[in-house]
Write a protein that holds these residues in place. Sequence first.
Motif, PDB file in Angstrom:
ATOM      1  N   ASP A 156       0.824  -1.207   0.000  1.00  0.00           N
ATOM      2  CA  ASP A 156       0.000   0.000   0.000  1.00  0.00           C
ATOM      3  C   ASP A 156       0.860   1.259   0.000  1.00  0.00           C
ATOM      4  O   ASP A 156       0.548   2.244  -0.682  1.00  0.00           O
ATOM      5  CB  ASP A 156      -0.929  -0.002   1.221  1.00  0.00           C
ATOM      6  CG  ASP A 156      -1.927  -1.145   1.191  1.00  0.00           C
ATOM      7  OD1 ASP A 156      -2.204  -1.656   0.081  1.00  0.00           O
ATOM      8  OD2 ASP A 156      -2.413  -1.542   2.264  1.00  0.00           O
ATOM      9  N   ALA A 157       1.963   1.231   0.745  1.00  0.00           N
ATOM     10  CA  ALA A 157       2.860   2.384   0.775  1.00  0.00           C
ATOM     11  C   ALA A 157       3.491   2.622  -0.593  1.00  0.00           C
ATOM     12  O   ALA A 157       3.652   3.769  -1.028  1.00  0.00           O
ATOM     13  CB  ALA A 157       3.947   2.172   1.831  1.00  0.00           C
ATOM     14  N   ALA A 158       3.838   1.546  -1.288  1.00  0.00           N
ATOM     15  CA  ALA A 158       4.425   1.694  -2.621  1.00  0.00           C
ATOM     16  C   ALA A 158       3.403   2.260  -3.606  1.00  0.00           C
ATOM     17  O   ALA A 158       3.744   3.108  -4.453  1.00  0.00           O
ATOM     18  CB  ALA A 158       4.940   0.345  -3.112  1.00  0.00           C
ATOM     19  N   LYS A 159       2.157   1.846  -3.499  1.00  0.00           N
ATOM     20  CA  LYS A 159       1.127   2.349  -4.398  1.00  0.00           C
ATOM     21  C   LYS A 159       0.804   3.815  -4.107  1.00  0.00           C
ATOM     22  O   LYS A 159       0.506   4.595  -5.019  1.00  0.00           O
ATOM     23  CB  LYS A 159      -0.122   1.486  -4.273  1.00  0.00           C
ATOM     24  CG  LYS A 159       0.083   0.058  -4.776  1.00  0.00           C
ATOM     25  CD  LYS A 159      -1.129  -0.819  -4.538  1.00  0.00           C
ATOM     26  CE  LYS A 159      -0.862  -2.252  -4.997  1.00  0.00           C
ATOM     27  NZ  LYS A 159      -2.012  -3.159  -4.716  1.00  0.00           N
ATOM     28  N   VAL A 160       0.871   4.207  -2.838  1.00  0.00           N
ATOM     29  CA  VAL A 160       0.669   5.612  -2.482  1.00  0.00           C
ATOM     30  C   VAL A 160       1.762   6.481  -3.105  1.00  0.00           C
ATOM     31  O   VAL A 160       1.523   7.624  -3.520  1.00  0.00           O
ATOM     32  CB  VAL A 160       0.626   5.776  -0.949  1.00  0.00           C
ATOM     33  CG1 VAL A 160       0.683   7.242  -0.555  1.00  0.00           C
ATOM     34  CG2 VAL A 160      -0.629   5.129  -0.393  1.00  0.00           C
ATOM     35  N   ASP A 161       2.973   5.946  -3.191  1.00  0.00           N
ATOM     36  CA  ASP A 161       4.083   6.682  -3.796  1.00  0.00           C
ATOM     37  C   ASP A 161       4.028   6.697  -5.311  1.00  0.00           C
ATOM     38  O   ASP A 161       4.921   7.269  -5.950  1.00  0.00           O
ATOM     39  CB  ASP A 161       5.413   6.074  -3.353  1.00  0.00           C
ATOM     40  CG  ASP A 161       5.684   6.305  -1.872  1.00  0.00           C
ATOM     41  OD1 ASP A 161       5.089   7.249  -1.309  1.00  0.00           O
ATOM     42  OD2 ASP A 161       6.472   5.542  -1.275  1.00  0.00           O
ATOM     43  N   GLY A 162       3.015   6.070  -5.884  1.00  0.00           N
ATOM     44  CA  GLY A 162       2.832   6.129  -7.330  1.00  0.00           C
ATOM     45  C   GLY A 162       3.265   4.890  -8.083  1.00  0.00           C
ATOM     46  O   GLY A 162       3.291   4.912  -9.324  1.00  0.00           O
ATOM     47  N   CYS A 163       3.598   3.819  -7.403  1.00  0.00           N
ATOM     48  CA  CYS A 163       4.016   2.588  -8.077  1.00  0.00           C
ATOM     49  C   CYS A 163       2.803   1.813  -8.580  1.00  0.00           C
ATOM     50  O   CYS A 163       1.811   1.667  -7.858  1.00  0.00           O
ATOM     51  CB  CYS A 163       4.834   1.704  -7.139  1.00  0.00           C
ATOM     52  SG  CYS A 163       6.417   2.402  -6.650  1.00  0.00           S
ATOM     53  N   GLY A 164       2.886   1.324  -9.797  1.00  0.00           N
ATOM     54  CA  GLY A 164       1.870   0.425 -10.303  1.00  0.00           C
ATOM     55  C   GLY A 164       2.092  -0.984  -9.793  1.00  0.00           C
ATOM     56  O   GLY A 164       3.021  -1.251  -9.032  1.00  0.00           O
ATOM     57  N   GLU A 165       1.248  -1.899 -10.257  1.00  0.00           N
ATOM     58  CA  GLU A 165       1.361  -3.270  -9.782  1.00  0.00           C
ATOM     59  C   GLU A 165       2.686  -3.909 -10.215  1.00  0.00           C
ATOM     60  O   GLU A 165       3.339  -4.594  -9.421  1.00  0.00           O
ATOM     61  CB  GLU A 165       0.187  -4.103 -10.297  1.00  0.00           C
ATOM     62  CG  GLU A 165      -1.171  -3.683  -9.771  1.00  0.00           C
ATOM     63  CD  GLU A 165      -1.309  -3.919  -8.270  1.00  0.00           C
ATOM     64  OE1 GLU A 165      -0.450  -4.595  -7.678  1.00  0.00           O
ATOM     65  OE2 GLU A 165      -2.286  -3.418  -7.692  1.00  0.00           O
ATOM     66  N   THR A 174       5.521  -2.344  -8.241  1.00  0.00           N
ATOM     67  CA  THR A 174       5.455  -2.820  -6.857  1.00  0.00           C
ATOM     68  C   THR A 174       6.003  -4.231  -6.749  1.00  0.00           C
ATOM     69  O   THR A 174       6.728  -4.571  -5.809  1.00  0.00           O
ATOM     70  CB  THR A 174       4.002  -2.787  -6.352  1.00  0.00           C
ATOM     71  OG1 THR A 174       3.510  -1.448  -6.434  1.00  0.00           O
ATOM     72  CG2 THR A 174       3.909  -3.270  -4.922  1.00  0.00           C
ATOM     73  N   LEU A 175       5.664  -5.052  -7.740  1.00  0.00           N
ATOM     74  CA  LEU A 175       6.166  -6.428  -7.741  1.00  0.00           C
ATOM     75  C   LEU A 175       7.693  -6.456  -7.845  1.00  0.00           C
ATOM     76  O   LEU A 175       8.356  -7.200  -7.115  1.00  0.00           O
ATOM     77  CB  LEU A 175       5.536  -7.201  -8.900  1.00  0.00           C
ATOM     78  CG  LEU A 175       6.047  -8.623  -9.153  1.00  0.00           C
ATOM     79  CD1 LEU A 175       5.764  -9.516  -7.961  1.00  0.00           C
ATOM     80  CD2 LEU A 175       5.418  -9.201 -10.416  1.00  0.00           C
ATOM     81  N   LEU A 176       8.242  -5.629  -8.741  1.00  0.00           N
ATOM     82  CA  LEU A 176       9.686  -5.670  -8.983  1.00  0.00           C
ATOM     83  C   LEU A 176      10.483  -4.965  -7.890  1.00  0.00           C
ATOM     84  O   LEU A 176      11.572  -5.428  -7.507  1.00  0.00           O
ATOM     85  CB  LEU A 176       9.997  -5.025 -10.342  1.00  0.00           C
ATOM     86  CG  LEU A 176       9.413  -5.744 -11.577  1.00  0.00           C
ATOM     87  CD1 LEU A 176       9.749  -4.983 -12.838  1.00  0.00           C
ATOM     88  CD2 LEU A 176       9.904  -7.177 -11.664  1.00  0.00           C
ATOM     89  N   ARG A 177       9.974  -3.847  -7.372  1.00  0.00           N
ATOM     90  CA  ARG A 177      10.740  -3.034  -6.428  1.00  0.00           C
ATOM     91  C   ARG A 177      10.510  -3.419  -4.960  1.00  0.00           C
ATOM     92  O   ARG A 177      11.405  -3.198  -4.128  1.00  0.00           O
ATOM     93  CB  ARG A 177      10.388  -1.557  -6.623  1.00  0.00           C
ATOM     94  CG  ARG A 177      10.774  -0.991  -7.975  1.00  0.00           C
ATOM     95  CD  ARG A 177      12.283  -0.929  -8.134  1.00  0.00           C
ATOM     96  NE  ARG A 177      12.682  -0.328  -9.389  1.00  0.00           N
ATOM     97  CZ  ARG A 177      12.853   0.984  -9.576  1.00  0.00           C
ATOM     98  NH1 ARG A 177      12.643   1.814  -8.572  1.00  0.00           N
ATOM     99  NH2 ARG A 177      13.218   1.447 -10.758  1.00  0.00           N
ATOM    100  N   VAL A 178       9.348  -3.963  -4.647  1.00  0.00           N
ATOM    101  CA  VAL A 178       9.007  -4.243  -3.245  1.00  0.00           C
ATOM    102  C   VAL A 178       8.925  -5.746  -2.983  1.00  0.00           C
ATOM    103  O   VAL A 178       9.567  -6.275  -2.065  1.00  0.00           O
ATOM    104  CB  VAL A 178       7.686  -3.560  -2.852  1.00  0.00           C
ATOM    105  CG1 VAL A 178       7.334  -3.879  -1.400  1.00  0.00           C
ATOM    106  CG2 VAL A 178       7.778  -2.052  -3.063  1.00  0.00           C
ATOM    107  N   VAL A 179       8.133  -6.445  -3.789  1.00  0.00           N
ATOM    108  CA  VAL A 179       7.856  -7.851  -3.513  1.00  0.00           C
ATOM    109  C   VAL A 179       9.080  -8.727  -3.775  1.00  0.00           C
ATOM    110  O   VAL A 179       9.437  -9.578  -2.948  1.00  0.00           O
ATOM    111  CB  VAL A 179       6.651  -8.335  -4.346  1.00  0.00           C
ATOM    112  CG1 VAL A 179       6.425  -9.830  -4.136  1.00  0.00           C
ATOM    113  CG2 VAL A 179       5.405  -7.554  -3.959  1.00  0.00           C
TER     114      VAL A 179
END
Length: 300
Positions: free
Chosen positions: A193-202, A205-210
């Motif tokens: 959720d924090a990554a999406k708030v910062d403007g990341c798409g799915e 988010t998958l590549l940078r966070v997950v």
Amino acid sequence: MAQVLDHPKAAGPVSDPVTPAHRVARRKALLHWIAVHSLGVAAALFFVLPFVFLVLTSLMSDQQALTRDLWPHPFEWANYKKVFDTPGFLTWWKNTLLYAGLGTVLTVVSSLPVAYALAKFRFRGRHLSLMLVISMMMLPPQVVVIPMYLFWAKQLDLSGTLWPLIIPMAFGDAFSIFLLRQFLLTIPDEYLDAAKVDGCGELRTLLRVVVPMARPGIAAVALFQFFYAWNDYFGPQIYASENPGAWTLSYGLESFKGAHHTDWNLTMAATVLVMAPVIVVFFFAQKAFVEGVTLTGVKG
């Protein structure tokens, strides 16, 4: 009276003598320690001794192999050179590396997005999709081998190659999807959720966070797939048996025994060379492997 009180032994603390009960408790603790470690040593020897026998036999001469002699005299290190000089052995190595390496990459890349969707997306039919994945895990590969062979061999004319085994890995693997999904459930949704708030798409988010947080699970899936492909005998036998240039080590090792008949020292040397890469890979990646397998069962 004063002299008695001033005596250093009388003034110091009185130590409790070791009672028979204490001795019995210590003896029981010692026997328990010996029993536990003896079972551990026996279990370790149970698994290690066959490998030791394999290595020692590979260093024996042809006359000494499979005799009562358990120690090579002298050590025949030339057996390994003879194995490498066997026609086709290096080709089997290259084919196995291609099959295991490329297949592992394709499996991880294709299975991770599906596992991410099943773990973090909320959509209609999500549970049904998961049940289908689990059902595919229960389906024996021998059930679909005939229609799959007819498709790859007759329709696409790919018999005699390893591509019928490699290409399907680009479309995901049921076991890998399930294992990754169980691991991704342990990642808190707050990070996503924090990554999406910062403007990341799915995808981002998958590549940078997950992916960085799921490295142990990805390592476990990669090792499982690599070991499966490296040791696979059934698949190469079905699709590549007619072309010796496409054989893998597992299938070529069977013909190696047939080519040398009673040369068990060379057969054992070839077996050691086939096992060595798997042992080295697991030795360096065992921490991530154990962590990934352990954390997959935290949440259901």
